[in-house]
Design a protein around this motif. Structure first.
Motif, mmCIF file in Angstrom:
data_model
loop_
_atom_site.group_PDB
_atom_site.id
_atom_site.type_symbol
_atom_site.label_atom_id
_atom_site.label_comp_id
_atom_site.label_asym_id
_atom_site.label_seq_id
_atom_site.Cartn_x
_atom_site.Cartn_y
_atom_site.Cartn_z
ATOM 1 N N GLN A 10 -0.744 -3.369 1.658
ATOM 2 C CA GLN A 10 -0.215 -2.607 1.062
ATOM 3 C C GLN A 10 1.961 -2.670 1.032
ATOM 4 N N HIS A 11 2.313 -1.500 0.163
ATOM 5 C CA HIS A 11 3.221 -1.806 0.059
ATOM 6 C C HIS A 11 4.334 -0.733 -0.120
ATOM 7 N N ARG A 12 5.110 -0.630 1.042
ATOM 8 C CA ARG A 12 5.437 0.873 1.860
ATOM 9 C C ARG A 12 7.626 0.067 0.913
ATOM 10 N N GLN A 13 7.345 1.459 0.049
ATOM 11 C CA GLN A 13 9.065 1.054 -0.339
ATOM 12 C C GLN A 13 8.925 2.764 -1.571
ATOM 13 N N THR A 19 -5.314 8.460 1.642
ATOM 14 C CA THR A 19 -4.895 8.216 -0.224
ATOM 15 C C THR A 19 -6.001 8.540 -1.550
ATOM 16 N N ARG A 47 1.280 10.741 0.234
ATOM 17 C CA ARG A 47 2.718 10.139 1.133
ATOM 18 C C ARG A 47 3.746 9.408 0.798
ATOM 19 N N THR A 87 6.400 6.631 -0.276
ATOM 20 C CA THR A 87 6.593 5.497 -0.058
ATOM 21 C C THR A 87 5.165 4.639 -0.203
ATOM 22 N N VAL A 88 4.318 4.918 -0.634
ATOM 23 C CA VAL A 88 3.055 4.717 -0.487
ATOM 24 C C VAL A 88 1.977 4.238 -1.856
ATOM 25 N N TYR A 123 -0.352 2.231 -3.767
ATOM 26 C CA TYR A 123 -1.715 2.373 -2.632
ATOM 27 C C TYR A 123 -2.465 3.834 -3.221
ATOM 28 N N ASN A 126 -1.617 -1.576 10.116
ATOM 29 C CA ASN A 126 -0.478 -0.333 10.765
ATOM 30 C C ASN A 126 -0.083 -0.447 11.437
ATOM 31 N N LEU A 182 3.262 1.649 11.631
ATOM 32 C CA LEU A 182 3.310 2.633 12.233
ATOM 33 C C LEU A 182 3.254 2.808 13.561
#
Length: 255
Positions: free
Chosen positions: A97-100, A148, A153, A155-156, A159, A197, A200
């Motif tokens: 995962q890469h959240r940005q 997904t 959603r 920021t992802v 992914y 996760n 989260l």
């Protein structure tokens, strides 16, 4: 155990299986009778996971390799060929995962997520399917998607793009390989209590949102995905092809 779900005599390769959902899938298939092949990028984690399976009396071996490295995959399958090990079941589970925010995502990060989450399923799936076709005995390929695969959603984005691709790659595999008695399907996990996760789960706002937006009002548990994996790996699903089964507590069914 019903013979429909009995995997005795079958061999399953599960990528990204030294921990988390991947290990749960591998353990579930082993409990259904399959011999399992684990994969990871850490030799220490691989040995620990293999030890847990063997202590429980299951047949297991493992390989450290990068699922996005075609030459490494070829080498592993060549070694399996030498040992006359035929992969009947493949679960393409490896993922990152890469959240940005999308405006800030670099090309390198975008490509890395697509390589591990999507391209790897193509690479490992293709080499496994080539052997399944040559043997003429069919097989099962299970790709791991996500919520997904259906909904985005913030920021992802990398992914989301990769998991959307998994849904369509699964359909493409089914379209081309069904004639060889290979069933290709996908599992779309909902919000599951896993190490990936943890950030989260530990975020009070996100935790409340997950529970409020799901009819079950809770996070899923890793072992709640195992039954679907065993079903798709077994002869019970011999006429199921190109489908994505969402195990999400009803999340996608609600507004």
């Amino acid at each position: 155990m019903s013979p429909l779900f009995n995997l005795t005599g079958r061999t399953a390769l599960v990528t990204g299986s030294t921990r988390g959902l991947g290990f749960s899938y591998a353990l579930g298939l082993a409990e259904a009778g399959a011999s399992v092949i684990l994969n990871g990028t850490s030799a220490a984690r691989l040995e620990e996971a293999l030890g847990r399976l063997r202590e429980a009396g299951h047949r297991a071996c493992g390989y450290v390799f990068d699922v996005a490295d075609e030459s490494a995959i070829e080498q592993v399958f060549a070694e399996l060929d030498q040992h006359q090990v035929a992969v009947d079941i493949l679960i393409n589970n490896a993922g990152i995962q890469h959240r940005q925010p999308l405006l800030e995502v670099s090309l390198a990060d975008w490509q890395r997520v697509l390589d591990v989450n999507l391209t790897s399923a193509f690479l490992v799936g293709r080499i496994a399917a080539r052997r399944m076709v040559a043997r003429g005995t069919g097989g099962k390929i299970i790709n791991i998607g996500s919520l997904t695969s259906e909904a985005a959603r913030a920021t992802v984005a990398p992914y989301t793009a990769a998991k959307g691709g998994i849904k369509m790659l699964t359909k493409a595999m089914a379209a081309e390989w069904a004639a060889f008695d290979i069933q290709c399907n996908a599992i779309g996990p909902g919000y599951i209590l896993t190490e990936m996760n943890k950030a989260l789960v530990d975020n009070p706002d996100f935790d409340r949102w997950v529970k409020a937006s799901n009819p079950t009002q809770r996070w899923g548990k890793p072992d709640e995905l195992v039954g679907t994996a065993v079903y798709l790996a077994s002869q019970a699903s011999n006429y199921v092809n190109g489908q994505t089964i969402y195990v999400d507590g009803g999340w996608l069914a609600t507004l």
